[in-house]
Design a protein around this motif. Structure first.
Motif, PDB file in Angstrom:
ATOM      1  N   ASP A 248     -22.399  21.984  43.673  1.00  0.00           N
ATOM      2  CA  ASP A 248     -22.528  20.558  43.940  1.00  0.00           C
ATOM      3  C   ASP A 248     -21.477  20.061  44.940  1.00  0.00           C
ATOM      4  OD1 ASP A 248     -24.629  20.522  42.150  1.00  0.00           O
ATOM      5  OD2 ASP A 248     -23.548  19.397  40.591  1.00  0.00           O
ATOM      6  N   LEU A 249     -20.304  20.652  44.921  1.00  0.00           N
ATOM      7  CA  LEU A 249     -19.235  20.202  45.817  1.00  0.00           C
ATOM      8  C   LEU A 249     -19.476  20.587  47.274  1.00  0.00           C
ATOM      9  CD1 LEU A 249     -16.053  20.907  43.660  1.00  0.00           C
ATOM     10  CD2 LEU A 249     -16.977  18.665  44.319  1.00  0.00           C
ATOM     11  N   ARG A 250     -20.235  21.656  47.482  1.00  0.00           N
ATOM     12  CA  ARG A 250     -20.505  22.116  48.849  1.00  0.00           C
ATOM     13  C   ARG A 250     -19.195  22.258  49.645  1.00  0.00           C
ATOM     14  NH1 ARG A 250     -26.342  20.856  49.909  1.00  0.00           N
ATOM     15  NH2 ARG A 250     -27.004  19.752  48.065  1.00  0.00           N
ATOM     16  N   LEU A 251     -18.325  23.076  49.095  1.00  0.00           N
ATOM     17  CA  LEU A 251     -17.007  23.278  49.700  1.00  0.00           C
ATOM     18  C   LEU A 251     -17.114  23.943  51.057  1.00  0.00           C
ATOM     19  CD1 LEU A 251     -15.146  24.607  46.530  1.00  0.00           C
ATOM     20  CD2 LEU A 251     -15.076  22.283  47.465  1.00  0.00           C
ATOM     21  N   ASN A 252     -16.203  23.599  51.945  1.00  0.00           N
ATOM     22  CA  ASN A 252     -16.136  24.290  53.227  1.00  0.00           C
ATOM     23  C   ASN A 252     -15.219  25.505  53.056  1.00  0.00           C
ATOM     24  OD1 ASN A 252     -13.333  23.652  53.976  1.00  0.00           O
ATOM     25  ND2 ASN A 252     -14.067  21.555  54.278  1.00  0.00           N
TER      26      ASN A 252
ATOM     27  N   PRO B 183     -13.711  12.280  50.183  1.00  0.00           N
ATOM     28  CA  PRO B 183     -14.069  11.207  49.240  1.00  0.00           C
ATOM     29  C   PRO B 183     -15.439  11.433  48.576  1.00  0.00           C
ATOM     30  CG  PRO B 183     -13.038  10.257  51.166  1.00  0.00           C
ATOM     31  CD  PRO B 183     -13.235  11.726  51.462  1.00  0.00           C
ATOM     32  N   GLU B 184     -16.418  11.923  49.333  1.00  0.00           N
ATOM     33  CA  GLU B 184     -17.735  12.194  48.743  1.00  0.00           C
ATOM     34  C   GLU B 184     -17.655  13.321  47.714  1.00  0.00           C
ATOM     35  OE1 GLU B 184     -21.448  11.553  47.643  1.00  0.00           O
ATOM     36  OE2 GLU B 184     -20.382  10.290  49.068  1.00  0.00           O
TER      37      GLU B 184
ATOM     38  N   ARG C  64     -18.152  12.852  38.812  1.00  0.00           N
ATOM     39  CA  ARG C  64     -19.429  12.828  38.084  1.00  0.00           C
ATOM     40  C   ARG C  64     -19.624  14.105  37.266  1.00  0.00           C
ATOM     41  NH1 ARG C  64     -23.703  13.735  42.019  1.00  0.00           N
ATOM     42  NH2 ARG C  64     -23.309  15.881  41.436  1.00  0.00           N
ATOM     43  N   ASP C  65     -19.381  15.256  37.908  1.00  0.00           N
ATOM     44  CA  ASP C  65     -19.669  16.531  37.253  1.00  0.00           C
ATOM     45  C   ASP C  65     -18.674  16.889  36.155  1.00  0.00           C
ATOM     46  OD1 ASP C  65     -21.767  16.725  39.029  1.00  0.00           O
ATOM     47  OD2 ASP C  65     -21.187  18.678  39.825  1.00  0.00           O
ATOM     48  N   THR C  66     -17.493  16.334  36.187  1.00  0.00           N
ATOM     49  CA  THR C  66     -16.483  16.710  35.197  1.00  0.00           C
ATOM     50  C   THR C  66     -16.290  15.658  34.110  1.00  0.00           C
ATOM     51  OG1 THR C  66     -14.683  15.825  36.570  1.00  0.00           O
ATOM     52  CG2 THR C  66     -15.232  18.181  36.827  1.00  0.00           C
TER      53      THR C  66
END
Length: 122
Positions: A29-33, A103-104, A111-113
């Motif tokens: 969900d975080l779509r980390l870079n 921030p997003e 939300r997820d935690t």
């Protein structure tokens, strides 16, 4: 919380990180870079269940019936102090990781935690 990464790159990292469905979902969900992945790894390792904590709690519970009340209080206090230190260490790791998020991504993390009604940690 414990975790692993998914996807082609994540499978190799998963071997060195604890696996947990909640953290797999969070990672997705975080779509980390790629630059955020080291911070993710540090976060996961910091929040992973520690078998020493379980052992410490088990040892305390086993000792309590065998010691007089003043020693029980001291034993409980020592366990609580160590738990507090563990909590503070994990909290610092969470804040450090959170600070690396956009921030997003922070909104997604929040939300997820967020604990739910069926969350045993609540």
């Amino acid at each position: 919380m414990a975790a692993a990464m998914v996807g082609a790159a994540g499978l190799a990292a998963a071997a060195t990180e604890p696996v947990n469905a909640e953290l797999i979902r969070l990672h997705d969900d975080l779509r980390l870079n790629p630059g955020q992945e080291p911070a993710w790894h540090d976060y996961v390792m910091a929040v992973a269940p520690d078998p020493n904590v379980e052992a410490r709690h088990r040892a305390t519970q086993e000792l309590l019936p065998m010691v007089p009340t003043p020693r029980r209080i001291a034993l409980i206090e020592a366990t609580m102090q160590q738990d507090d230190m563990d909590f503070r260490r994990q909290g610092e790791a969470v804040k450090a990781f959170y600070g690396k998020l956009t921030p997003e991504q922070q909104k997604v993390f929040d939300r997820d935690t967020l604990p739910t009604d069926d969350d045993p940690r609540r």
